[in-house]
Design a protein around this motif. Structure first.
Motif: not given
Length: 378
Positions: A326-334
């Motif tokens: 989930r790390f990449e998604a969190a970085m991309a979205q926030h």
């Protein structure tokens, strides 16, 4: 030769000491309880922290020993001191973090504000306290409780019968701690750093939000806590740090009552969840500060880098897969969020990481931090 710090305990607090140790040129060594723990990158030994020989062997080549947790037994701590090892915080201060009855007694001697309390050895004692305090109270096991464990709100003395039975079977014996059920408006935390030479640094008092007995969020500095309230919290923290001769980081958990008093709830003598915001939101993080303090190095500034910091714990993690997925998604979205993961497998209620956002608008900062943390949850 680099200064060498030995950390007993391989959890996330030890893990988060690794980066500042590298930056300061400190040789950080960790005694982990088992392979694959959060601080595995710095684990130079694996063994039982309750075994004196294991800990003595680990401490043989370090300049100072400190801790990821407060559970190292007193006889092991004393063995380290007898062997000439610098132990910070030392056995005597740590007793107050290990045993809540010892803590309450000493804080009373120091004149610190705290809830009304008593040591109760049986059902009759507990019932007497309940009768004198409105029929409800908080009962705590003196040793070993954390994150809501070992704490019960009771309205009948029989609700603690199993704990009394366990005490009767414990060779150490003892009593339970009972406290008045405090009518509080919010929970706060005050952190203080102190080095052996006596230098102190105080962090801003923060507001902590608990869910199910576990810290879920931290807002730094605490809203509506400037002026008198902040001064009182700082005086309490300094008084306890000096009165208990604490070295390293001290966290004082506080209740703010409906009549605007501050009462001491619990203590931690190490980096603490309430201070995770300092990694991204303060000039000196609590992890760097702890290393400086236990090595008796000059302490760093504690000023916030922005008007507000909000830290949100990632509790439990995804139902399927890993945190890293989930790390990449969190970085991309926030992209404004700083995500810290602990290398732990997801499990309901488990602290597997945290997110920090800093900025000038509290509503925006809080929204971003909560939204980024939610990416890791189902």
């Amino acid at each position: 030769m680099a200064l060498r710090v030995g950390v007993v305990g391989g959890g996330q607090l030890a893990r988060m000491m690794i980066a500042p140790a590298v930056e300061l040129g400190i040789d950080l060594r960790v005694l982990a309880e088992s392979d694959g723990m959060s601080a595995a990158l710095a684990a130079t030994a694996v063994g039982d922290y309750r075994d004196a020989q294991t800990v003595l062997s680990f401490a043989r080549d370090v300049d100072v020993v400190t801790f990821d947790h407060e559970h190292v037994p007193q006889d092991v701590l004393s063995a380290l001191v007898d062997a000439g090892v610098a132990v910070r915080p030392g056995p005597e201060p740590l007793r107050h973090a290990q045993d809540k009855l010892v803590m309450r007694g000493r804080l009373q001697e120091l004149g610190m504000p705290q809830p009304e309390w008593a040591a109760v050895a049986g059902t009759a004692d507990l019932q007497s306290f309940l009768d004198a305090h409105g029929g409800r109270a908080v009962v705590k096991t003196p040793r070993g409780g954390y994150d809501g464990k070992g704490v019960r709100v009771v309205s009948s003395a029989t609700e603690a019968d199993d704990w009394f039975a366990a005490l009767a079977e414990d060779a150490r014996g003892g009593a339970l701690l009972v406290e008045e059920l405090v009518d509080f408006t919010r929970e706060l935390a005050q952190q203080v750093a102190r080095r052996p030479s006596g230098e102190l640094r105080v962090y801003p008092v923060v507001e902590t939000v608990q869910r199910g007995g576990v810290c879920a969020e931290v807002i730094a500095p605490a809203p509506r806590a400037r002026g008198r309230l902040a001064d009182v919290a700082a005086r309490i923290g300094i008084g306890i740090a000096e009165g208990l001769d604490v070295t390293g980081m001290l966290a004082v958990e506080l209740f703010e009552t409906t009549d605007e008093r501050l009462l001491v709830n619990e203590l931690a003598m190490r980096p603490h969840n309430s201070g995770h915001w300092t990694q991204d939101g303060a000039v000196t993080s609590q992890f760097e500060q702890h290393l400086r303090a236990v090595l008796d190095l000059p302490l760093g500034e504690t000023e916030p880098r922005a008007e507000w910091s909000v830290m949100v714990n990632i509790l439990g993690g995804p139902a399927e897969g890993t945190i890293d997925e989930r790390f990449e998604a969190a970085m991309a979205q926030h992209p404004s969020a700083k995500v810290h993961t602990y290398g732990k497998a997801p499990r309901p209620g488990r602290k597997v990481g945290h997110v920090t956002v800093v900025g000038e608008d509290l509503d925006e900062v809080a929204y971003e931090a909560r939204a980024a943390a939610s990416v890791f949850l189902d």
